[in-house]
Design a protein around this motif. Sequence first.
Motif, PDB file in Angstrom:
ATOM      1  N   ASP A  25      38.657  28.112  65.387  1.00  0.00           N
ATOM      2  CA  ASP A  25      39.226  27.069  64.516  1.00  0.00           C
ATOM      3  C   ASP A  25      39.477  25.771  65.283  1.00  0.00           C
ATOM      4  O   ASP A  25      39.330  24.682  64.728  1.00  0.00           O
ATOM      5  N   GLU A  29      35.437  19.285  66.117  1.00  0.00           N
ATOM      6  CA  GLU A  29      34.176  18.797  65.561  1.00  0.00           C
ATOM      7  C   GLU A  29      34.386  17.914  64.337  1.00  0.00           C
ATOM      8  O   GLU A  29      33.578  17.032  64.060  1.00  0.00           O
ATOM      9  N   ARG A  30      35.488  18.112  63.617  1.00  0.00           N
ATOM     10  CA  ARG A  30      35.696  17.421  62.346  1.00  0.00           C
ATOM     11  C   ARG A  30      36.694  16.269  62.401  1.00  0.00           C
ATOM     12  O   ARG A  30      36.693  15.422  61.504  1.00  0.00           O
ATOM     13  N   GLU A  76      36.256  23.933  65.603  1.00  0.00           N
ATOM     14  CA  GLU A  76      35.922  23.307  64.321  1.00  0.00           C
ATOM     15  C   GLU A  76      36.786  22.059  64.098  1.00  0.00           C
ATOM     16  O   GLU A  76      36.288  21.023  63.654  1.00  0.00           O
ATOM     17  N   TYR A  77      38.066  22.144  64.403  1.00  0.00           N
ATOM     18  CA  TYR A  77      38.967  20.992  64.279  1.00  0.00           C
ATOM     19  C   TYR A  77      38.441  19.818  65.108  1.00  0.00           C
ATOM     20  O   TYR A  77      38.357  18.683  64.625  1.00  0.00           O
ATOM     21  N   ILE A 113      41.918  19.860  57.390  1.00  0.00           N
ATOM     22  CA  ILE A 113      41.652  20.507  58.685  1.00  0.00           C
ATOM     23  C   ILE A 113      42.902  20.748  59.518  1.00  0.00           C
ATOM     24  O   ILE A 113      42.846  21.441  60.528  1.00  0.00           O
ATOM     25  N   LEU A 159      43.789  24.113  60.994  1.00  0.00           N
ATOM     26  CA  LEU A 159      42.931  24.625  62.064  1.00  0.00           C
ATOM     27  C   LEU A 159      43.589  24.436  63.427  1.00  0.00           C
ATOM     28  O   LEU A 159      43.403  25.243  64.326  1.00  0.00           O
TER      29      LEU A 159
END
Length: 112
Positions: A17, A23-24, A20-21, A77, A80
């Motif tokens: 997670d 990346e976003r 992903e955080y 997000i 995350l």
Amino acid sequence: MPAYGFAHLRSRRNHPDIIEYLERIQRTLDPFAGHFVIHGPPTEVVEGSWPGSMVLIEFPGMAEAKAWYDSAAYQEILHLRTDHIEGDLLLIEGVGPNYDPRERAAKLRAQA
């Protein structure tokens, strides 16, 4: 006057997670002209102790900082990070380019 999102992240756990955080998050900052100034280690503690790491994100002003934090994209997000990292996040207004700490000292002296 610039404003900042300042995070003190005390405990970190590597988790998918978090990746992903990372990346976003920039896509959530872009509409508010936010950008990273400091993003984690390494640090050199020269006074006291500092458990964890630091993140500093700069915005053009407090309105943009608040709008970013409250945005649907960031709120989507946020969990995350908060599910896996213990920490604090502050939104704080910066000082202008002509800031002089002696003016603050004079005000404090007058109040004493």
